[in-house]
Design a protein around this motif. Sequence first.
Motif, PDB file in Angstrom:
ATOM      1  N   THR A   1       0.834  -1.198   0.000  1.00 25.64           N
ATOM      2  CA  THR A   1       0.000   0.000   0.000  1.00 25.64           C
ATOM      3  C   THR A   1       0.870   1.250   0.000  1.00 25.64           C
ATOM      4  OG1 THR A   1      -0.170  -0.025   2.411  1.00 25.64           O
ATOM      5  CG2 THR A   1      -1.931  -1.110   1.189  1.00 25.64           C
ATOM      6  N   ASP A   2       0.323   2.337  -0.562  1.00 23.21           N
ATOM      7  CA  ASP A   2       1.048   3.598  -0.568  1.00 23.21           C
ATOM      8  C   ASP A   2       0.793   4.360   0.729  1.00 23.21           C
ATOM      9  OD1 ASP A   2      -1.428   4.900  -0.822  1.00 23.21           O
ATOM     10  OD2 ASP A   2      -1.089   5.519  -2.889  1.00 23.21           O
ATOM     11  N   GLU A   3       1.304   5.583   0.814  1.00 26.33           N
ATOM     12  CA  GLU A   3       1.193   6.370   2.053  1.00 26.33           C
ATOM     13  C   GLU A   3      -0.239   6.753   2.406  1.00 26.33           C
ATOM     14  OE1 GLU A   3       2.094   9.369  -1.269  1.00 26.33           O
ATOM     15  OE2 GLU A   3       2.615   7.315  -0.778  1.00 26.33           O
ATOM     16  N   HIS A   4      -1.169   6.594   1.472  1.00 21.32           N
ATOM     17  CA  HIS A   4      -2.569   6.927   1.723  1.00 21.32           C
ATOM     18  C   HIS A   4      -3.417   5.681   1.975  1.00 21.32           C
ATOM     19  CE1 HIS A   4      -1.508  10.938   0.584  1.00 21.32           C
ATOM     20  NE2 HIS A   4      -1.069  10.497  -0.577  1.00 21.32           N
ATOM     21  N   GLY A   5      -2.764   4.517   2.039  1.00 14.45           N
ATOM     22  CA  GLY A   5      -3.464   3.266   2.292  1.00 14.45           C
ATOM     23  C   GLY A   5      -4.052   2.621   1.044  1.00 14.45           C
ATOM     24  N   ARG A   6      -3.654   3.115  -0.124  1.00 12.81           N
ATOM     25  CA  ARG A   6      -4.178   2.549  -1.366  1.00 12.81           C
ATOM     26  C   ARG A   6      -3.328   1.354  -1.792  1.00 12.81           C
ATOM     27  NH1 ARG A   6      -4.212   7.716  -5.115  1.00 12.81           N
ATOM     28  NH2 ARG A   6      -2.103   7.705  -4.294  1.00 12.81           N
ATOM     29  N   PRO A   7      -3.976   0.223  -2.119  1.00  6.47           N
ATOM     30  CA  PRO A   7      -3.214  -0.959  -2.544  1.00  6.47           C
ATOM     31  C   PRO A   7      -2.658  -0.762  -3.952  1.00  6.47           C
ATOM     32  CG  PRO A   7      -5.552  -1.372  -2.767  1.00  6.47           C
ATOM     33  CD  PRO A   7      -5.414  -0.013  -2.104  1.00  6.47           C
ATOM     34  N   GLU A   8      -1.398  -1.077  -4.109  1.00  6.51           N
ATOM     35  CA  GLU A   8      -0.788  -0.998  -5.432  1.00  6.51           C
ATOM     36  C   GLU A   8      -1.320  -2.148  -6.280  1.00  6.51           C
ATOM     37  OE1 GLU A   8       1.197   1.337  -6.610  1.00  6.51           O
ATOM     38  OE2 GLU A   8       1.404   2.425  -4.730  1.00  6.51           O
ATOM     39  N   PRO A   9      -1.792  -1.856  -7.503  1.00 12.11           N
ATOM     40  CA  PRO A   9      -2.221  -2.951  -8.380  1.00 12.11           C
ATOM     41  C   PRO A   9      -1.032  -3.862  -8.665  1.00 12.11           C
ATOM     42  CG  PRO A   9      -2.990  -0.835  -9.206  1.00 12.11           C
ATOM     43  CD  PRO A   9      -2.009  -0.545  -8.102  1.00 12.11           C
TER      44      PRO A   9
END
Length: 184
Positions: A11-19
């Motif tokens: 996940t990135d710094e905003h909690g979004r999962p990387e595809p």
Amino acid sequence: MHPTPSDETITDEHGRPEPPFVAGEAATLLGFLDFQRATLAWKTRGLGEEGLRARLHPTGMTLAGLVKHLAWVEDYWFTQTAAGQPEPDPWAGVDWAADESWEWSSAVADGPEELRTTWETSVARSRASRSTVRSASSPRRPARFAQEASVARSRRASRVFGLTEGRNGISTTSAGTGTPGVSA
């Protein structure tokens, strides 16, 4: 609103999962869909009624309408179309002939928690439906539904987020206009 990616997802710094970098068609599309879900959660996190109900110039859209519309998109593509399940609440009792944009127009009367709960419930149903569709010997293709849902989500979200700025990319007050959430 916090959609949860699988444990092995970065996940990135905003909690979004990387595809995924290397995966099959369905896994790649579902990865991008989860990224977009997490972007919606991040961009609307912490917004109250005023921020969610503000009409965005020039479209007149609201973030509340976007959240509720994307909840409907989740249920339409995954629950109804892919899994073949009946239309769930809150959509089942809607008179779509009387208001074909009901999810957009009714959203301004919903509170932030109700909107988030509706969206999170629809996302959970989508995830359950895609697992069922993937495991079933069905002519339905989860990648196709993920692609349709992803395209619809991207198109609408980019319009709205492109009109806003500020905290999390969203402005709850706008310099020069005196109107909450409306860019000058």
